[in-house]
Scaffold this active site. Structure first.
Site, short mmCIF file in Angstrom:
data_model
loop_
_atom_site.label_atom_id
_atom_site.label_comp_id
_atom_site.label_asym_id
_atom_site.label_seq_id
_atom_site.Cartn_x
_atom_site.Cartn_y
_atom_site.Cartn_z
CE LYS A 122 -1.96 4.34 4.62
NZ LYS A 122 -3.07 4.32 5.58
CE LYS A 160 -3.34 -0.01 3.10
NZ LYS A 160 -4.07 -0.31 4.37
N1 C2G Z 1 -10.34 7.32 8.54
C1 C2G Z 1 -11.32 8.27 8.86
N2 C2G Z 1 -10.94 9.52 9.20
C2 C2G Z 1 -9.63 9.87 9.23
C3 C2G Z 1 -8.63 8.92 8.92
C4 C2G Z 1 -9.02 7.63 8.58
O1 C2G Z 1 -12.52 7.95 8.84
N3 C2G Z 1 -9.30 11.16 9.58
C5 C2G Z 1 -10.78 5.97 8.18
C6 C2G Z 1 -10.35 5.58 6.76
O2 C2G Z 1 -11.26 6.11 5.81
C7 C2G Z 1 -10.40 4.06 6.85
C8 C2G Z 1 -9.99 3.78 8.31
O3 C2G Z 1 -10.17 5.02 9.03
O4 C2G Z 1 -11.73 3.62 6.64
C9 C2G Z 1 -8.56 3.34 8.44
O5 C2G Z 1 -7.76 4.31 7.81
P1 C2G Z 1 -6.25 3.88 7.38
O6 C2G Z 1 -5.58 3.27 8.54
O7 C2G Z 1 -5.64 5.03 6.67
O8 C2G Z 1 -6.55 2.69 6.37
P2 C2G Z 1 -6.35 2.67 4.79
O9 C2G Z 1 -4.92 2.86 4.45
O10 C2G Z 1 -7.36 3.57 4.21
O11 C2G Z 1 -6.66 1.12 4.48
O12 C2G Z 1 -8.24 -2.47 1.89
C10 C2G Z 1 -8.55 -1.23 2.47
C11 C2G Z 1 -7.34 -0.58 3.07
O13 C2G Z 1 -6.64 -1.48 3.90
C12 C2G Z 1 -7.77 0.66 3.82
#
Ligand code: C2G
Length: 154
Positions: A46, A44
């Protein structure tokens, strides 16, 4: 009671994650979360501060979460939805439209993200703090306390 399934890295657990998990729980009543493995994070683009094990333990400690499991690739969602008998797949709207192909086996809901907070932002704010300055502040506070002690004793 409906089962909701979601996925994410959830590094440096913050209020945006908490608010999302709270809303996901309200959607169905049972919430299972796929936590991106350290290896999948690399895919990803990250790199997490906390390991998979730590991030999984932190998310599972949330009162909104019933179960966590590793997310190892992009392709496992369909199998997971069937395995966990998920009625709803839901995720933040930064992913809007990306998982519509799952609509044949469950409801797909994209929820608004919490504004003005992200793991990336937390990391960049922390990187701007000059911890050497904090040492200087601590030393001058210590000196001030020593001076106050001498005044207080007279
Ligand atoms: N999120 C949110 N508000 C934020 C930051 C994150 O609602 N200020 C939500 C994201 O939209 C996601 C969840 O928290 O639904 C987790 O965010 P991340 O850890 O950034 O995950 P991500 O990289 O988006 O991984 O297969 C799907 C991926 O693994 C999603």
């Amino acid at each position: 009671m409906k089962t909701v399934i979601t996925y994410g890295t959830f590094d440096l657990f913050h209020i945006g994650h908490v608010r999302l998990l709270k809303r996901l729980k309200k959607l169905g009543g049972r919430l299972v979360v796929g936590i991106s493995s350290d290896e999948f994070n690399k895919v990803k683009g990250k790199s997490s501060f906390y390991s998979y094990e730590e991030r999984a333990e932190i998310v599972l400690s949330s009162k909104y979460v019933d179960e966590v499991f590793p997310e190892n690739n992009w392709k496992q969602k369909r199998k997971d939805i069937l395995k966990y008998k998920a009625d709803i797949f839901s995720i933040g709207d930064d992913w809007i439209g990306k998982f519509d192909e799952l609509k044949d086996i469950c409801e797909v809901i994209y929820l608004p993200r919490t504004e003005d907070i992200s793991t990336t932002e937390i990391k960049s704010k922390l990187s701007k703090i000059n911890f050497n300055d904090l040492d200087k502040v601590e030393r001058s506070l210590h000196d001030a306390i020593e001076i106050l002690k001498t005044i207080a004793i007279k």
